[in-house]
Design a protein around this motif. Structure first.
Motif, short mmCIF file in Angstrom:
data_model
loop_
_atom_site.label_atom_id
_atom_site.label_comp_id
_atom_site.label_asym_id
_atom_site.label_seq_id
_atom_site.Cartn_x
_atom_site.Cartn_y
_atom_site.Cartn_z
N ALA A 168 -13.74 -3.90 -3.64
CA ALA A 168 -12.46 -4.22 -3.02
C ALA A 168 -11.93 -5.59 -3.41
O ALA A 168 -10.71 -5.77 -3.57
N CYS A 191 -4.79 0.73 4.41
CA CYS A 191 -5.39 1.83 3.66
C CYS A 191 -4.70 3.15 3.98
O CYS A 191 -4.44 3.46 5.15
N ILE A 250 -5.03 1.05 -1.26
CA ILE A 250 -5.68 0.00 -0.48
C ILE A 250 -5.04 -1.34 -0.85
O ILE A 250 -5.00 -1.70 -2.03
N THR A 296 -12.72 -2.96 4.21
CA THR A 296 -12.30 -1.83 3.38
C THR A 296 -13.10 -0.59 3.70
O THR A 296 -12.55 0.52 3.80
N ALA A 350 -5.85 7.35 -3.15
CA ALA A 350 -6.18 6.26 -2.24
C ALA A 350 -5.32 5.04 -2.55
O ALA A 350 -5.11 4.71 -3.72
N LEU A 374 -11.25 2.76 5.12
CA LEU A 374 -11.39 4.04 4.44
C LEU A 374 -11.98 5.09 5.38
O LEU A 374 -11.50 6.23 5.44
N ARG A 386 -3.26 -5.19 -4.33
CA ARG A 386 -3.87 -3.86 -4.27
C ARG A 386 -5.30 -3.95 -4.77
O ARG A 386 -5.59 -4.60 -5.78
N ALA A 391 0.82 -1.21 0.00
CA ALA A 391 0.00 0.00 0.00
C ALA A 391 0.85 1.26 0.00
O ALA A 391 0.47 2.28 -0.58
N SER A 442 -15.96 0.05 -1.39
CA SER A 442 -15.67 -1.23 -0.74
C SER A 442 -16.30 -2.41 -1.47
O SER A 442 -15.78 -3.54 -1.41
N VAL A 471 -6.88 -5.18 5.85
CA VAL A 471 -6.89 -4.10 4.85
C VAL A 471 -5.96 -2.99 5.31
O VAL A 471 -6.13 -2.43 6.40
N GLU A 476 -9.64 1.66 -5.29
CA GLU A 476 -8.81 2.86 -5.30
C GLU A 476 -9.27 3.84 -6.38
O GLU A 476 -9.42 5.04 -6.15
#
Length: 289
Positions: free
Chosen positions: A250, A200, A214, A275, A212, A279, A225, A131, A247, A198, A230
């Motif tokens: 994700a 983030c 993730i 996720t 972003a 976030l 990823r 990440a 999400s 996760v 993202e």
């Protein structure tokens, strides 16, 4: 059980360690904190002919400010990483994730670089390195090289390290103003591996998510990823609705395992739920009750 017999080398310098690795070839194993390797030796799941103990290499425990990045020595312990002021200030995602690794005894012996080189997809730190776009600095008798995190994790417990290659440090770009980060993990007990995790990091500007990152733990044979999530959330106004919608994307492109701790479908559900939570926490939004 009793481990198989092996030769034991305890080098005093990095050069000595690199030479020992070159001499051992594919039959050598590096011992850092030993929290992953020693159980494998006792269960006879690893059969090295030579064990190279790095415990004397204090130079590999250093954590340095390297301008726009931090350089974290491969032998820095999880406990050291959690408490280091540079890490807490500029790479808080690493400190958060390292604090969830196993228990205090393991965190005092286990090493940052050892956990990454072990490349267990259920480990917490590989997804964090991915990440944060970390870069791995290695050395062998053939010279030095840098390996980006995207290329470092190859498969289940397999990294891009060559058998004669020693991981020296990990370079992690600093998270500057506007960045928030959070590591969200679901595990059965405090000491257990993540069923799903996760990592983030988000950058906020004028009420919107400008960037972003993730990455998912234990959603495939290597950390991955969440690119679709993202891309969806980038540029959108900061809101829980946007995070919930992101999400839902994700788990796209993942291949979660099925085992006693959860089916692939269950892990997919967890990845979406975690996720959204990650976030929300990274963007400092208070979740709904």
């Amino acid at each position: 059980m009793i481990p198989p017999s092996f030769d034991y080398v305890r080098p005093a310098t990095v050069d000595d360690a690199v030479s020992a690795l070159a001499d051992a070839g594919e039959e050598g194993k590096v011992l850092a904190g030993g929290q992953s390797l020693v159980p494998l030796l006792r269960l006879r799941l690893a059969y090295p002919e030579t064990l190279i103990d790095l415990d004397r290499l204090d130079v590999l425990r250093e954590i340095r400010d390297d301008g726009g990045a931090l350089s974290i020595g491969a032998m820095a312990t999880h406990h050291q990483v959690v408490r280091d002021p540079l890490v807490r200030a500029h790479a808080p995602l690493i400190a958060q994730a390292a604090a969830t690794v196993a228990d205090p005894a393991v965190r005092h012996r286990g090493t940052f670089g050892g956990s990454l080189a072990h490349a267990d997809p259920a480990g917490d730190l590989p997804a964090v390195a991915l990440a944060l776009d970390a870069v791995f600095h290695t050395r062998s008798a053939r010279g030095e090289r840098e390996i980006p995190a995207r290329a470092f994790f190859v498969d289940w417990m397999t990294s891009a390290l060559e058998p004669d290659e020693l991981l020296l440090s990990v370079r992690v770009p600093k998270l500057g103003p506007g960045w928030g980060a959070h590591y969200e993990k679901f595990h059965r007990t405090a000491q257990a591996w993540a069923v799903v995790g996760v990592a983030c990091a988000v950058r906020r500007e004028r009420g919107a998510i400008e960037d972003a990152r993730i990455a998912l733990t234990n959603m495939g044979p290597a950390p991955v990823r969440a690119s679709s999530a993202e891309e969806f959330v980038a540029g959108r106004s900061v809101s829980e609705d946007a995070f919930r919608a992101a999400s839902e994307r994700a788990a796209e492109g993942t291949s979660p395992p099925g085992d006693l701790h959860g089916s692939p479908e269950y892990r997919t559900h967890l990845a979406r739920v975690l996720t959204a939570r990650a976030l929300t926490a990274a963007a400092s939004i208070r979740p709904e009750s």
